[in-house]
Enzyme design. Structure first.
Site, PDB file in Angstrom:
ATOM      1  N   HIS A   1     -27.725  -8.554  95.681  1.00  0.00           N
ATOM      2  CA  HIS A   1     -27.594  -9.837  96.385  1.00  0.00           C
ATOM      3  C   HIS A   1     -26.301 -10.533  95.970  1.00  0.00           C
ATOM      4  O   HIS A   1     -25.530 -10.996  96.831  1.00  0.00           O
ATOM      5  CB  HIS A   1     -28.806 -10.703  96.050  1.00  0.00           C
ATOM      6  CG  HIS A   1     -28.763 -12.101  96.585  1.00  0.00           C
ATOM      7  ND1 HIS A   1     -29.469 -12.497  97.704  1.00  0.00           N
ATOM      8  CD2 HIS A   1     -28.113 -13.216  96.155  1.00  0.00           C
ATOM      9  CE1 HIS A   1     -29.263 -13.777  97.929  1.00  0.00           C
ATOM     10  NE2 HIS A   1     -28.425 -14.244  96.993  1.00  0.00           N
ATOM     11  N   GLU A   2     -26.046 -10.618  94.661  1.00  0.00           N
ATOM     12  CA  GLU A   2     -24.862 -11.336  94.182  1.00  0.00           C
ATOM     13  C   GLU A   2     -23.575 -10.589  94.549  1.00  0.00           C
ATOM     14  O   GLU A   2     -22.572 -11.216  94.898  1.00  0.00           O
ATOM     15  CB  GLU A   2     -24.948 -11.564  92.672  1.00  0.00           C
ATOM     16  CG  GLU A   2     -26.144 -12.382  92.216  1.00  0.00           C
ATOM     17  CD  GLU A   2     -26.293 -13.727  92.920  1.00  0.00           C
ATOM     18  OE1 GLU A   2     -25.272 -14.282  93.385  1.00  0.00           O
ATOM     19  OE2 GLU A   2     -27.425 -14.226  93.018  1.00  0.00           O
TER      20      GLU A   2
ATOM     21  N   HIS B   1     -22.711 -11.352  98.080  1.00  0.00           N
ATOM     22  CA  HIS B   1     -22.163 -12.696  98.305  1.00  0.00           C
ATOM     23  C   HIS B   1     -20.637 -12.673  98.375  1.00  0.00           C
ATOM     24  O   HIS B   1     -20.035 -13.537  99.016  1.00  0.00           O
ATOM     25  CB  HIS B   1     -22.603 -13.638  97.191  1.00  0.00           C
ATOM     26  CG  HIS B   1     -23.841 -14.419  97.519  1.00  0.00           C
ATOM     27  ND1 HIS B   1     -24.046 -15.006  98.762  1.00  0.00           N
ATOM     28  CD2 HIS B   1     -24.932 -14.729  96.768  1.00  0.00           C
ATOM     29  CE1 HIS B   1     -25.217 -15.631  98.755  1.00  0.00           C
ATOM     30  NE2 HIS B   1     -25.776 -15.470  97.572  1.00  0.00           N
TER      31      HIS B   1
ATOM     32  N   GLU C   1     -27.068 -16.583 102.359  1.00  0.00           N
ATOM     33  CA  GLU C   1     -28.139 -16.025 101.526  1.00  0.00           C
ATOM     34  C   GLU C   1     -28.881 -14.915 102.252  1.00  0.00           C
ATOM     35  O   GLU C   1     -29.312 -13.936 101.628  1.00  0.00           O
ATOM     36  CB  GLU C   1     -29.113 -17.132 101.109  1.00  0.00           C
ATOM     37  CG  GLU C   1     -28.484 -18.251 100.292  1.00  0.00           C
ATOM     38  CD  GLU C   1     -27.942 -17.771  98.955  1.00  0.00           C
ATOM     39  OE1 GLU C   1     -28.434 -16.746  98.441  1.00  0.00           O
ATOM     40  OE2 GLU C   1     -27.023 -18.420  98.430  1.00  0.00           O
TER      41      GLU C   1
ATOM     42  N   ASP D   1     -29.337 -11.191 100.967  1.00  0.00           N
ATOM     43  CA  ASP D   1     -30.657 -10.564 100.820  1.00  0.00           C
ATOM     44  C   ASP D   1     -30.697  -9.205 101.507  1.00  0.00           C
ATOM     45  O   ASP D   1     -31.214  -8.224 100.956  1.00  0.00           O
ATOM     46  CB  ASP D   1     -31.743 -11.462 101.422  1.00  0.00           C
ATOM     47  CG  ASP D   1     -32.131 -12.620 100.513  1.00  0.00           C
ATOM     48  OD1 ASP D   1     -31.795 -12.574  99.316  1.00  0.00           O
ATOM     49  OD2 ASP D   1     -32.769 -13.563 101.007  1.00  0.00           O
TER      50      ASP D   1
ATOM     51  N   HIS E   1     -31.308 -21.240 101.072  1.00  0.00           N
ATOM     52  CA  HIS E   1     -32.140 -20.039 101.012  1.00  0.00           C
ATOM     53  C   HIS E   1     -33.300 -20.173 102.001  1.00  0.00           C
ATOM     54  O   HIS E   1     -33.878 -21.244 102.146  1.00  0.00           O
ATOM     55  CB  HIS E   1     -32.724 -19.835  99.615  1.00  0.00           C
ATOM     56  CG  HIS E   1     -31.699 -19.627  98.548  1.00  0.00           C
ATOM     57  ND1 HIS E   1     -31.123 -20.676  97.871  1.00  0.00           N
ATOM     58  CD2 HIS E   1     -31.154 -18.492  98.035  1.00  0.00           C
ATOM     59  CE1 HIS E   1     -30.260 -20.194  96.984  1.00  0.00           C
ATOM     60  NE2 HIS E   1     -30.259 -18.886  97.062  1.00  0.00           N
TER      61      HIS E   1
ATOM     62  N   ARG F   1     -37.587 -14.097 103.152  1.00  0.00           N
ATOM     63  CA  ARG F   1     -36.734 -13.290 102.282  1.00  0.00           C
ATOM     64  C   ARG F   1     -37.340 -11.893 102.093  1.00  0.00           C
ATOM     65  O   ARG F   1     -36.656 -10.980 101.645  1.00  0.00           O
ATOM     66  CB  ARG F   1     -36.530 -13.984 100.939  1.00  0.00           C
ATOM     67  CG  ARG F   1     -35.875 -15.353 101.070  1.00  0.00           C
ATOM     68  CD  ARG F   1     -35.435 -15.930  99.755  1.00  0.00           C
ATOM     69  NE  ARG F   1     -34.227 -15.268  99.280  1.00  0.00           N
ATOM     70  CZ  ARG F   1     -33.505 -15.680  98.234  1.00  0.00           C
ATOM     71  NH1 ARG F   1     -33.892 -16.759  97.556  1.00  0.00           N
ATOM     72  NH2 ARG F   1     -32.438 -15.034  97.856  1.00  0.00           N
TER      73      ARG F   1
END
Length: 749
Positions: free
Chosen positions: A582-583, A586, A644, A648, A711, A717
């Site tokens: 996920h990070e 980004h 986000e 995800d 989010h 999610r």
């Protein structure tokens, strides 16, 4: 004896040859039968032995394939207590993975929501209180920053002293430094003394950005330097939508103003009118306030200028140039005409200034002090905190105040988190997490690069630069190295001014001034792009910082269900692995992709690739905009949450592909969990991923989340990323078009 037997004897005496022949025949028959019985018995016994042997082997095999360590049993328990096997995974994977959890978990009275993050944060909060109250070890007892953190906590927890001190200190700051609060003075307040510039300056000294948000940030065009940023500040109710209609929330907000003022004065003649005027003023300001989605969509409206040219940007009566020079002088920083300034939400800033010009000094003074006081209510004696709490109950849907020990520990952690972390990592952080996480980051980054290289929508130039950026991502795991060192110089320098006494409210005001000065002081410093970020290790979260091209995973998140060194890899990859992915993603979402590998906001993709990216992200935006949070019957804001959601969707794929590669390389020796042996390792990856997002909220909390959050709520999610992933369909045998499987999948990464 049977008759037939006697007859046979008689015949043997009269005719000996036939009788002997008959007897021999019968003996042979009996012998054959016995041999047959023995043969059959032997076969039966052999079969039974083989079955039993195979059964024993099977049992031993199952036992050998079963993980029965304490962490595995704990993991099995939380998963078994979450999944609802009456739901078909291909129809609604969130309900399958979280159905039992949703039935059996209640929302705590003091939070407004319950989810995995909240459970882990509660656990961390308790750990923080423990280390702030337990006896210190010999190697930490002389560390001043830790001593002051504990002193700050002690002053916060001492309710008897807080009650004894009352509100005199707060009122003296209001009257002596901020010009008074007219609502408390009836008609006696002297408006001729009103000075807006001085008022806003003094409030900024106490770290209050009201209407105008001014401070230091990393220069988006030069990531090694800082610049000055001017932007809109927040609203009392955060979102402009809350001001559009009269609701129980707006009534609670106005009641909060009225009750707090009434509790602080004997002159109540103007309280009712002043409270109405304060609200109406803020309502006018709110009309021009940009939502989170608008800020994201209008990033190109940000204006870059200098201190010398700032007055040309603002055609307002408020002198922003002089204001900035004043507030930076608080940290002994002199501004020059060539200092860079970023201005965002200019339309709001101009309109807010016009509204200010149209209102009387009394309304303005009342409003600015109100915004100061609504936050100070939480620092005052119990009878004032109760007033704030009544508002929070409506705003967040809570029914109780957090335990004082927990709120005090959280306050210390928020403001002196690195001093707290010095103690936390020694007691609670497993150093094995670092090496395992570095391996996972390497594997997941490699998986992302493979996805990048296989993409059909990026041209070779953009693809090459994106690969360079992915390889350049800096990773931080656990905590900054100096915290584990015996050398405490850096820690002591960082908290050199953090000297506290027994007075909680005195400490509050001192902390506000310290934080304000710290922000101004860094303007002349060079950005250390390899340094740990602003958030301490004692948080349950993870971060990507575009200006540093850095991913960070604080110590606080290395707990189950995200990570445990002694659980099967499929759980760790489905947990912290998906967070890592996920990070990383980004860096390539709608915002992150605008920053190059060095953290500078420039065009580094070709226009053709950007166009193709925008088409793909539009699919994600449209998909999530169609999701409706049924408990409040409101659609998710796909624009506001797009970054986000992209992260995800990319994160779960990267983690899954990385896990599959790990299995191919190391062999599938991941053991199964008790009670869950019928699920494959790949299925368990998805089940643990989904369990992380089991959540439920009060209606008020849910409304606030949808309106302000970037989010998506937990269920989306889970449903969004799994419905777009063809590997999920394969693993669970889903057919496109089933409830949890989209026919036309939205794929950015």
């Amino acid at each position: 004896m049977p008759m037939e037997f006697f007859l046979n004897i008689y015949h043997w005496k009269d005719d000996p040859i036939p009788v002997v022949s008959s007897l021999k025949k019968h003996v042979l028959i009996l012998f054959g039968i016995l041999i047959g019985i023995l043969f059959i018995s032997t076969i039966v016994l052999a079969i039974l032995f083989t079955i039993e042997k195979n059964k024993t082997i099977a049992i031993k095999t199952v036992e050998n394939d079963l993980c029965v360590t304490s962490p595995c049993i704990k993991a099995a328990n939380y998963l078994l207590e979450s999944i609802d096997e009456s739901v078909e995974p291909c129809e609604n994977f969130f309900q399958f993975a979280c159905g039992t959890w949703l039935k059996n978990n209640r929302i705590p009275d003091d939070t407004g929501a319950q989810d995995t993050f909240n459970v882990l944060r509660t656990q961390l909060d308790n750990h923080v209180v423990d280390i702030l109250t337990s006896p210190l070890t010999n190697d930490t007892i002389q560390i001043k920053s830790i001593a002051n953190a504990r002193q700050l906590y002690d002053s916060c927890i001492d309710e008897l002293a807080i009650e004894s001190a009352g509100v005199d200190t707060v009122l003296s700051v209001i009257d002596g430094e901020l010009g008074g609060w007219p609502i408390l003075n009836g008609l006696s307040w002297n408006e001729t003394q009103f000075n807006l510039s001085r008022l806003i300056f003094k409030l900024r000294e106490y770290n209050n950005n009201i209407i105008y948000n001014c401070g230091t940030a990393t220069d988006d065009k030069n990531s090694s330097a800082y610049y000055i940023r001017i932007a809109q500040s927040d609203l009392g109710l955060e979102q402009r939508q809350y001001y559009l209609n009269e609701t129980k929330l707006t009534l609670a907000y106005k009641q909060f103003m009225y009750d707090l003022a009434m509790s602080l004065t004997n002159d109540t003649t103007m309280v009712d009118k002043d409270a109405r005027d304060i609200y109406e003023f803020e309502k006018k300001i709110a009309f021009f306030h940009w939502t989170t989605a608008e800020q994201r969509a209008r990033q190109n409206d940000i204006i870059r200028t200098t201190i010398g040219n700032l007055s040309r940007i603002f055609n307002t009566s408020f002198d922003f140039t002089n204001y900035l020079r004043q507030i930076y002088s608080l940290a002994n920083v002199t501004l020059f005409d060539n200092d860079n300034v970023s201005v965002s939400e200019l339309e709001f800033l101009r309109n807010a200034s016009l509204i200010i010009d149209q209102h009387s000094p009394r309304v303005l003074q009342n409003y600015f002090i109100w915004r100061f006081m609504m936050n100070r209510a939480a620092n005052m004696p119990k009878r004032y905190r109760v007033i704030r709490e009544q508002f929070d109950r409506v705003y967040r849907g809570t029914n109780a105040e957090r335990p004082r020990s927990i709120s005090c520990g959280a306050y210390v952690n928020n403001n002196m988190g690195f001093a707290v972390s010095k103690l936390y990592i020694k007691k609670y952080f497993d150093e094995n997490a670092k090496n395992q996480s570095l391996e996972m980051i390497h594997n997941i980054r490699s998986a992302f690069i493979e996805m990048l290289e296989e993409s059909t929508w990026m041209d070779d130039v953009s693809k090459s630069k994106a690969k360079e950026k992915a390889l350049a991502i800096d990773e931080k795991i656990g905590y900054p190295e100096y915290l584990s060192s015996d050398n405490i110089t850096e820690l002591e320098q960082d908290y050199a001014e953090y000297n506290f006494n027994e007075s909680y409210i005195h400490n509050i005001f001192k902390m506000l001034k310290i934080k304000s000065k710290e922000n101004f002081k860094i303007l002349r410093e060079t950005v250390d792009r390899k340094a740990w970020g602003a958030s301490p290790p004692t948080v349950v979260n993870a971060f990507y910082t575009p200006s540093k091209n850095q991913i960070a995973f604080p110590a606080g998140i290395f707990q189950m269900p995200f990570f445990n060194k002694d659980t099967p890899k499929y759980l760790n990859y489905g947990g912290i692995g998906a967070v890592i992915g996920h990070e990383i993603t980004h860096g390539f979402d709608d915002n992150g992709r605008q920053y190059d590998k060095d953290g500078n906001r420039i065009l580094w993709w070709t226009s053709e690739t950007i166009d193709r990216f925008n088409k793909r992200k539009t699919c994600i935006v449209d998909q999530y905009s169609q999701y409706i949070l049924e408990q409040i019957n409101i659609s998710i804001n796909g624009n506001q949450t797009q970054g986000e959601n992209i992260a995800d969707n990319g994160g779960i794929k990267e983690a899954f592909y990385a896990y599959r590669k790990w299995v191919q390389k190391n062999g599938n020796f991941d053991k199964k969990l008790p009670g869950l042996i019928k699920y494959s390792s790949e299925q368990m990856f998805f089940i643990n991923y989904a369990q992380v997002w089991c959540s439920k909220m009060t209606d008020s909390y849910a409304m606030n989340r949808v309106l302000t959050g970037v989010h998506s709520p937990g269920q989306f999610r889970v449903l969004g990323p799994t419905s777009n992933f063809d590997e999920f369909d394969r693993v669970f045998g889903c057919k496109p078009g089933q409830g949890n499987s989209r026919v036309n999948k939205c794929i950015v990464w």
